[in-house]
Motif scaffolding. Structure first.
Motif, short mmCIF file in Angstrom:
data_model
loop_
_atom_site.label_atom_id
_atom_site.label_comp_id
_atom_site.label_asym_id
_atom_site.label_seq_id
_atom_site.Cartn_x
_atom_site.Cartn_y
_atom_site.Cartn_z
N GLU A 80 -32.95 50.48 -4.55
CA GLU A 80 -33.70 51.89 -4.99
C GLU A 80 -33.79 52.50 -6.57
O GLU A 80 -32.77 51.45 -7.97
CB GLU A 80 -32.92 52.80 -4.44
CG GLU A 80 -33.12 54.87 -4.26
CD GLU A 80 -32.65 55.18 -3.49
OE1 GLU A 80 -31.51 54.96 -3.18
OE2 GLU A 80 -32.92 56.23 -3.85
N CYS A 107 -33.50 55.29 -7.67
CA CYS A 107 -32.42 55.52 -8.36
C CYS A 107 -31.05 54.88 -9.12
O CYS A 107 -30.17 55.41 -10.19
CB CYS A 107 -31.64 56.73 -7.16
SG CYS A 107 -32.92 58.46 -7.15
N CYS A 119 -35.33 61.52 -4.16
CA CYS A 119 -34.81 61.79 -4.52
C CYS A 119 -35.35 60.73 -5.71
O CYS A 119 -35.50 61.55 -7.22
CB CYS A 119 -33.41 60.92 -4.60
SG CYS A 119 -33.10 59.22 -3.57
N CYS A 120 -35.94 59.91 -5.93
CA CYS A 120 -36.54 58.75 -6.60
C CYS A 120 -37.05 59.34 -7.79
O CYS A 120 -37.66 59.69 -9.19
CB CYS A 120 -36.50 57.09 -6.11
SG CYS A 120 -35.54 56.62 -5.67
ZN LIG Z 1 -33.88 57.91 -5.34
#
Ligand SMILES: [Zn+2]
Length: 654
Positions: free
Chosen positions: A314, A316, A396-397
């Motif tokens: 991912e 993030c 989120c990213c």
């Molecule tokens: Zn993320």
């Protein structure tokens, strides 16, 4: 009951003013750092690195709030009724350093709106942030943005606001303790509390550090007896949690583990413990051993997913792992952490974003032959996870990736405990700081990581003696060093070379890294090719198919237009022997396929039996392999330039 002592009682000591242009050292009883970060703005990007930050500013980095409501005008972090959790702070944590590193008035004005709302709307209790959400976790992120902003501006509101909030936490945490994400990410808040303690000396801050540690997840224990050696599936998480292991999912979550890598270093400042210091390398070693991938990442899609290079990581986690390495490198002074930081910054980070930084993936794979809505082998993520887009899978990213390049830039130079200047990682930049009360300006000119020479010009305002520490990566055998063209003793790889002299303006250090291609082994004895800090991949032909428009950007699927199932022919005794390097000039976008400034040619043959199913490449076959296909010259380009790629290859039987 916490009583807030007036900040003036803890005024910074001389040389430690809040907006000082030099590093702020740890106060007793904290253990010293090996190296201290410089305040935001001391290091400025030049050359290709400046272009890269400008690409970010011209892409989503400088426009996200205009096209994504979650950080737009109705954000809870601007007083609106919209998203009020982590996305506003995540965006600020990258937007703030991007704005100040580029000295960009438009971006500074954007960041200022969120900062002003946060500082101007603190509650009488000390709590800050959107009233509709009292989770400790997003505030941990906003604290990181506030400390950077304070370093860049000296805004006098920040330190009292942070002290007020930390006093509030001291009263509130005993009855409303850390939970969920905050419990697993406590070490990131400790960094902000220590940041404030070093500036004010308020002893209550150390009480808070201990409280966070007590309530936070024990990462060091998790890794002292590491149990999560297999691919963690959704079913496994459910069954473990149903049988009473309620934190199983959070313990094996990729981003949590990426953030946790710094824990041993951060906590060693408080504990003084050597075994805590070793925690960082121990965590990296376990992740590499059971979940390591050839791009320097561990698999996390989005839970730990084993060593198969068809698994994903991912975005993030990429930027959080980088931040963990930057902090741990400073605290511990271990050069190997800088090697890994560069590997992530120059490969995994740009490899998962489009060249224009208008779209990103949630998950990237080292062996990625298609980015599509087809079924994927993720442990827990959804079918969109490796599309390039605005918010594939989850947003989120989208908010968090912005911290990657700016914080890497700010970490290129540090100051050592004994007032030396440290080249911690390499990329074109300049740096201005105070060393032993004398202004020093340093200019680093280089095309690193594409080309192997680095030139550092040292300009003290008046002749000044201090050590210059240069990180010599573990892979950098045969590096040569000159000062004003005079040969220096050969530096040892995997150390910091130390040059002590009285520096005069214009003194010039030249480092020549001999970038020999290297071969590393991985899953099923596959091979990956590296040269300097770059990982190389076979770039599969790409057909970009727009799935849908997304405001100012779009979501894309990418389909292969060429075959990719190569095995490489390498000399077992000297694996890099048959690899031919072709260097080219630098272009505007050095991480794009069009502008790749270096390519490698290697012999290989196709392996007919190695195929993909539903857009997912089958696990790389066990090496050595045989092939009845004709030999070809296979061209490898930097990992980041190949958005469809093979990175882990089977090796042909010789
Ligand atoms: Zn993320």
């Amino acid at each position: 009951m916490a009583s807030s002592l007036p900040v003036s009682a803890f005024a910074a000591s001389p040389g430690q003013t809040a907006s000082s242009s030099t590093g702020v050292k740890n106060r007793a009883p904290l253990a010293p750092n090996a190296f201290y970060s410089l305040p935001l703005g001391a290091v400025r990007p030049t050359g290709w690195l400046r272009s890269q930050l400008e690409i970010q500013a011209q892409g989503l980095g400088g426009h996200l709030d205009e096209t994504w409501p979650d950080v737009g005008p109705n954000s809870g972090w601007l007083g609106g009724s919209g998203e009020s959790w982590e996305r506003g702070p995540y965006f600020l944590d990258g937007l703030t350093p991007l704005a100040y590193l580029l000295d960009d008035a438009r971006l500074k004005a954007k960041a200022q709106k969120y900062i002003d709302w946060t500082l101007n709307n603190q509650q009488p209790s000390g709590m800050f942030g959107p009233h509709s959400n009292d989770d400790w976790w997003p505030r941990m992120v906003m604290l990181k943005a506030l400390t950077q902003y304070q370093e860049a501006t000296g805004d006098p509101r920040v330190i009292p606001a942070m002290q007020h909030y930390f006093d509030y936490q001291l009263t509130a945490l005993p009855t409303r303790g850390l939970s969920d994400w905050g419990k697993f990410r406590w070490q990131d808040e400790v960094l902000s509390v220590i940041w404030l303690y070093n500036r004010t000396g308020n002893p209550r801050l150390l009480d808070l550090v201990h409280l966070l540690h007590t309530q936070g997840h024990d990462w060091l224990a998790q890794y002292a007896n590491f149990q999560y050696k297999d691919r963690i599936t959704g079913e496994k998480i459910r069954s473990e949690e149903e049988s009473g292991h309620k934190d199983f999912g959070l313990s094996t979550h990729g981003v949590n583990n990426g953030q946790a890598i710094k824990t041993g270093a951060v906590w060693s400042l408080v504990s003084g413990s050597e075994s805590d210091r070793r925690g960082v390398s121990q965590m990296i070693a376990e992740l590499d051993k059971y979940h390591g991938l050839p791009n320097g990442m561990f698999s996390c899609d989005e839970h730990l997913a084993g060593p198969n290079p068809s698994q994903g990581s991912e975005l993030c986690t990429v930027v959080e792992y980088m931040f963990s390495l930057e902090q741990s490198l400073g605290i511990l002074g271990d050069p190997v952490l800088g090697d890994r930081l560069e590997k992530l910054a120059f490969n995994a980070l740009p490899g998962t974003l489009t060249d224009d930084m208008w779209a990103h993936q949630y998950n990237q794979e080292p062996n990625q032959v298609e980015c599509s809505l087809h079924r994927k082998p993720w442990t827990t993520d959804g079918p969109e996870s490796n599309l390039f887009g605005l918010e594939p899978n989850f947003g989120c990213c989208t908010a968090n990736f912005h911290q990657g390049w700016p914080k890497f830039t700010a970490s290129l130079f540090m100051l050592s405990q004994d007032d030396g200047v440290v080249a911690a990682a390499y990329a074109p930049c300049e740096m201005r700081t105070m060393v032993r009360d004398t202004p020093v300006h340093i200019v680093e000119e280089t095309n690193y990581p594409f080309h192997g020479t680095v030139s550092i010009t040292v300009n003290p305002a008046s002749p000044l003696a201090f050590p210059l520490l240069l990180r010599i990566p573990a892979w950098a055998k045969g590096t040569t060093l000159t000062v004003n063209r005079q040969q220096q003793p050969a530096p040892e790889s995997g150390t910091f070379a130390r040059i002590e002299r009285k520096w005069r303006a214009g003194d010039r250090v030249e480092i020549d890294f001999h970038f020999e291609p290297r071969v590393s082994q991985g899953f099923h004895d596959s091979v990956a090719v590296e040269r300097g800090p770059l990982v190389f991949s076979y770039g599969i032909g790409e057909d970009w198919l727009k799935l849908r428009d997304r405001g100012m950007t779009a979501d894309w699927q990418v389909y292969p237009t060429t075959q990719w199932n190569y095995a490489l022919s390498l000399d077992a005794a000297s694996p890099s022997h048959g690899i031919v390097t072709v260097e080219d000039e630098m272009h505007d976008r050095p991480f794009s396929a069009k502008g790749a400034p270096v390519k490698l040619h290697v012999k290989g043959r196709k392996v007919s039996s190695w195929q993909a199913e539903d857009g997912v490449v089958n696990p790389v076959p066990q090496s050595p392999v045989t092939s009845d296909q004709s030999e070809e010259t296979v061209t490898l380009i930097p990992y980041a330039a190949a958005k469809l790629r093979i990175t882990a290859f089977p090796q042909l039987k010789t």
